[in-house]
Motif scaffolding. Sequence first.
Motif, PDB file in Angstrom:
ATOM      1  N   HIS A  39       0.826  -1.215   0.000  1.00  0.00           N
ATOM      2  CA  HIS A  39       0.000   0.000   0.000  1.00  0.00           C
ATOM      3  C   HIS A  39       0.857   1.261   0.000  1.00  0.00           C
ATOM      4  O   HIS A  39       0.527   2.252  -0.656  1.00  0.00           O
ATOM      5  N   ALA A  40       1.976   1.204   0.721  1.00  0.00           N
ATOM      6  CA  ALA A  40       2.866   2.376   0.752  1.00  0.00           C
ATOM      7  C   ALA A  40       3.400   2.649  -0.648  1.00  0.00           C
ATOM      8  O   ALA A  40       3.452   3.801  -1.091  1.00  0.00           O
ATOM      9  N   VAL A  41       3.779   1.594  -1.350  1.00  0.00           N
ATOM     10  CA  VAL A  41       4.285   1.744  -2.718  1.00  0.00           C
ATOM     11  C   VAL A  41       3.169   2.221  -3.646  1.00  0.00           C
ATOM     12  O   VAL A  41       3.364   3.117  -4.475  1.00  0.00           O
ATOM     13  N   ALA A  42       1.982   1.628  -3.494  1.00  0.00           N
ATOM     14  CA  ALA A  42       0.853   1.982  -4.371  1.00  0.00           C
ATOM     15  C   ALA A  42       0.539   3.473  -4.272  1.00  0.00           C
ATOM     16  O   ALA A  42       0.167   4.108  -5.265  1.00  0.00           O
ATOM     17  N   LYS A  43       0.700   4.028  -3.061  1.00  0.00           N
ATOM     18  CA  LYS A  43       0.401   5.460  -2.852  1.00  0.00           C
ATOM     19  C   LYS A  43       1.349   6.355  -3.649  1.00  0.00           C
ATOM     20  O   LYS A  43       1.038   7.506  -3.918  1.00  0.00           O
ATOM     21  N   ARG A  44       2.529   5.836  -3.996  1.00  0.00           N
ATOM     22  CA  ARG A  44       3.496   6.649  -4.741  1.00  0.00           C
ATOM     23  C   ARG A  44       3.219   6.642  -6.247  1.00  0.00           C
ATOM     24  O   ARG A  44       3.890   7.339  -7.000  1.00  0.00           O
ATOM     25  N   LEU A  45       2.286   5.804  -6.678  1.00  0.00           N
ATOM     26  CA  LEU A  45       2.015   5.703  -8.122  1.00  0.00           C
ATOM     27  C   LEU A  45       0.921   6.689  -8.516  1.00  0.00           C
ATOM     28  O   LEU A  45      -0.054   6.862  -7.763  1.00  0.00           O
ATOM     29  N   PRO A  46       1.058   7.326  -9.672  1.00  0.00           N
ATOM     30  CA  PRO A  46       0.005   8.241 -10.114  1.00  0.00           C
ATOM     31  C   PRO A  46      -1.179   7.474 -10.689  1.00  0.00           C
ATOM     32  O   PRO A  46      -1.587   7.670 -11.833  1.00  0.00           O
ATOM     33  N   LEU A  47      -1.705   6.565  -9.882  1.00  0.00           N
ATOM     34  CA  LEU A  47      -2.845   5.747 -10.313  1.00  0.00           C
ATOM     35  C   LEU A  47      -3.884   5.777  -9.208  1.00  0.00           C
ATOM     36  O   LEU A  47      -3.534   5.886  -8.028  1.00  0.00           O
ATOM     37  N   GLU A  48      -5.130   5.639  -9.608  1.00  0.00           N
ATOM     38  CA  GLU A  48      -6.180   5.506  -8.596  1.00  0.00           C
ATOM     39  C   GLU A  48      -6.411   4.018  -8.392  1.00  0.00           C
ATOM     40  O   GLU A  48      -6.867   3.327  -9.312  1.00  0.00           O
ATOM     41  N   THR A 102      10.922  -0.358   2.929  1.00  0.00           N
ATOM     42  CA  THR A 102       9.837   0.066   2.036  1.00  0.00           C
ATOM     43  C   THR A 102       9.960   1.554   1.713  1.00  0.00           C
ATOM     44  O   THR A 102       9.758   1.973   0.563  1.00  0.00           O
ATOM     45  N   ALA A 103      10.315   2.339   2.724  1.00  0.00           N
ATOM     46  CA  ALA A 103      10.442   3.790   2.507  1.00  0.00           C
ATOM     47  C   ALA A 103      11.535   4.081   1.481  1.00  0.00           C
ATOM     48  O   ALA A 103      11.377   4.959   0.627  1.00  0.00           O
ATOM     49  N   ARG A 104      12.629   3.335   1.545  1.00  0.00           N
ATOM     50  CA  ARG A 104      13.706   3.538   0.558  1.00  0.00           C
ATOM     51  C   ARG A 104      13.218   3.197  -0.850  1.00  0.00           C
ATOM     52  O   ARG A 104      13.510   3.902  -1.808  1.00  0.00           O
ATOM     53  N   VAL A 105      12.488   2.080  -0.941  1.00  0.00           N
ATOM     54  CA  VAL A 105      11.963   1.670  -2.252  1.00  0.00           C
ATOM     55  C   VAL A 105      10.985   2.728  -2.767  1.00  0.00           C
ATOM     56  O   VAL A 105      11.023   3.115  -3.934  1.00  0.00           O
ATOM     57  N   CYS A 106      10.149   3.236  -1.875  1.00  0.00           N
ATOM     58  CA  CYS A 106       9.166   4.261  -2.267  1.00  0.00           C
ATOM     59  C   CYS A 106       9.877   5.499  -2.795  1.00  0.00           C
ATOM     60  O   CYS A 106       9.479   6.057  -3.832  1.00  0.00           O
ATOM     61  N   ASP A 107      10.923   5.930  -2.105  1.00  0.00           N
ATOM     62  CA  ASP A 107      11.641   7.134  -2.545  1.00  0.00           C
ATOM     63  C   ASP A 107      12.311   6.891  -3.897  1.00  0.00           C
ATOM     64  O   ASP A 107      12.273   7.743  -4.785  1.00  0.00           O
ATOM     65  N   ALA A 108      12.925   5.707  -4.046  1.00  0.00           N
ATOM     66  CA  ALA A 108      13.573   5.384  -5.327  1.00  0.00           C
ATOM     67  C   ALA A 108      12.524   5.341  -6.442  1.00  0.00           C
ATOM     68  O   ALA A 108      12.759   5.796  -7.566  1.00  0.00           O
ATOM     69  N   LEU A 109      11.346   4.816  -6.118  1.00  0.00           N
ATOM     70  CA  LEU A 109      10.264   4.737  -7.107  1.00  0.00           C
ATOM     71  C   LEU A 109       9.811   6.139  -7.508  1.00  0.00           C
ATOM     72  O   LEU A 109       9.658   6.439  -8.701  1.00  0.00           O
ATOM     73  N   SER A 110       9.609   6.995  -6.514  1.00  0.00           N
ATOM     74  CA  SER A 110       9.149   8.366  -6.811  1.00  0.00           C
ATOM     75  C   SER A 110      10.153   9.079  -7.703  1.00  0.00           C
ATOM     76  O   SER A 110       9.778   9.793  -8.618  1.00  0.00           O
ATOM     77  N   ARG A 111      11.456   8.869  -7.415  1.00  0.00           N
ATOM     78  CA  ARG A 111      12.487   9.529  -8.252  1.00  0.00           C
ATOM     79  C   ARG A 111      12.384   9.031  -9.685  1.00  0.00           C
ATOM     80  O   ARG A 111      12.521   9.782 -10.635  1.00  0.00           O
ATOM     81  N   ARG A 112      12.145   7.715  -9.842  1.00  0.00           N
ATOM     82  CA  ARG A 112      12.113   7.150 -11.196  1.00  0.00           C
ATOM     83  C   ARG A 112      10.914   7.615 -12.010  1.00  0.00           C
ATOM     84  O   ARG A 112      11.005   7.736 -13.223  1.00  0.00           O
TER      85      ARG A 112
END
Length: 343
Positions: free
Chosen positions: A27-36, A331-341
């Motif tokens: 869910h934390a990762v999903a929140k970083r995606l520009p998707l509903e 998870t927070a590290r993955v989320c930040d890396a995802l947001s950067r990408r």
Amino acid sequence: MTSAMKTLAITELLGDGIGSELRESVHAVAKRLPLEIAFEPVDLSLESRRRDASAAYDAVVTSLARTKLGLKYPTVTAEESPNAVLRSRLGLSVIHRPVHSIPGVASIFKEQLALDIVRVAVGGTYDDPGQRIGNDVAVSLRIIERRPCTEAARFAFRFARAHGLSVTSSSKHTIQRATDGFFEAIVREVAAEFPDVPHRVELFDALLAKICLRPRDFSVVLTLNEYGDFLSDMACGLIGSMGLGASGNYSFAKSGEIDVALFDPAGGTAPDIAGRGVCNPTAALLAFALLLEHAGHAVYAVALREALLDSIATGKTTRDVGGSLGTVDFTARVCDALSRRIA
Ligand code: ATP
């Protein structure tokens, strides 16, 4: 996010042990995606199944009939195997199991592996318990059916075409001529529909040796049920990880198109570490990446996979793979890396 954006509805099959921690990570990762994304949880925990198993499985089937897209967390196998029940209730006939080397995860195998194992998930020797005949003999029936073989072959060739890969089908068709010979004949028929996708046939014993010797020669490998089972575990052993992978499980409509797609992480419920905030969410996040790709969001799937691999490669990971982070921090590290990408 625009209001016109189509909501991605995902049935979540809640399980046991570390399942709730894996879910928080997804869910934390999903929140970083520009998707509903609308998660529709269904309780498949042991407690829920013991209360009313058929109601729990019915709820899964009903939700998936609507969403066609599911993410399953690990479940305890007690009275029944939830995976076996779901396979039969949902008609899941094909399993796609990517096994790709993960830089930063220790392995004695020095080569890079990038296999996409596509396995007929029904029949073979696994659907018949067999029987003893007197003291000295036991038999079981080996069942090979055209429909799931065709579905698996089409999935494999479509996947190979989409990713510019080749297909290797593998069995013991020279010995098990009736059964494996039938499988290879079906694969040849399907291969003819994909003249642009290279196809070759390998005997399964030789394939195991060749994958160990020249892994780069192989990408999509298409097999019957039991061979796919053996190959998946050997491949996981080669990359040094039994628990860091994920699978896609598919059922098909009469038209041949995928009907329901259910994704799950490879590992179990890990009761010994449940609730301690130390579990590795990599497999669950890889399952989520497979789901995103299937749902038409390949760009985000690739970004998530790369974010995960980057975080693992730098050693900033969970304890089971040599790091020191808890689930939430990793998870927070993955989320930040995802947001950067995806920025
Ligand atoms: P199950 O009966 O559900 O298969 P299990 O404990 O027998 O549970 P696994 O869940 O696969 O089997 O666990 C095997 C070992 O791997 C345990 O020591 C567990 O802590 C560890 N493990 C499994 N999954 C993870 C994970 N996601 N992160 C960290 N360690 C894990």
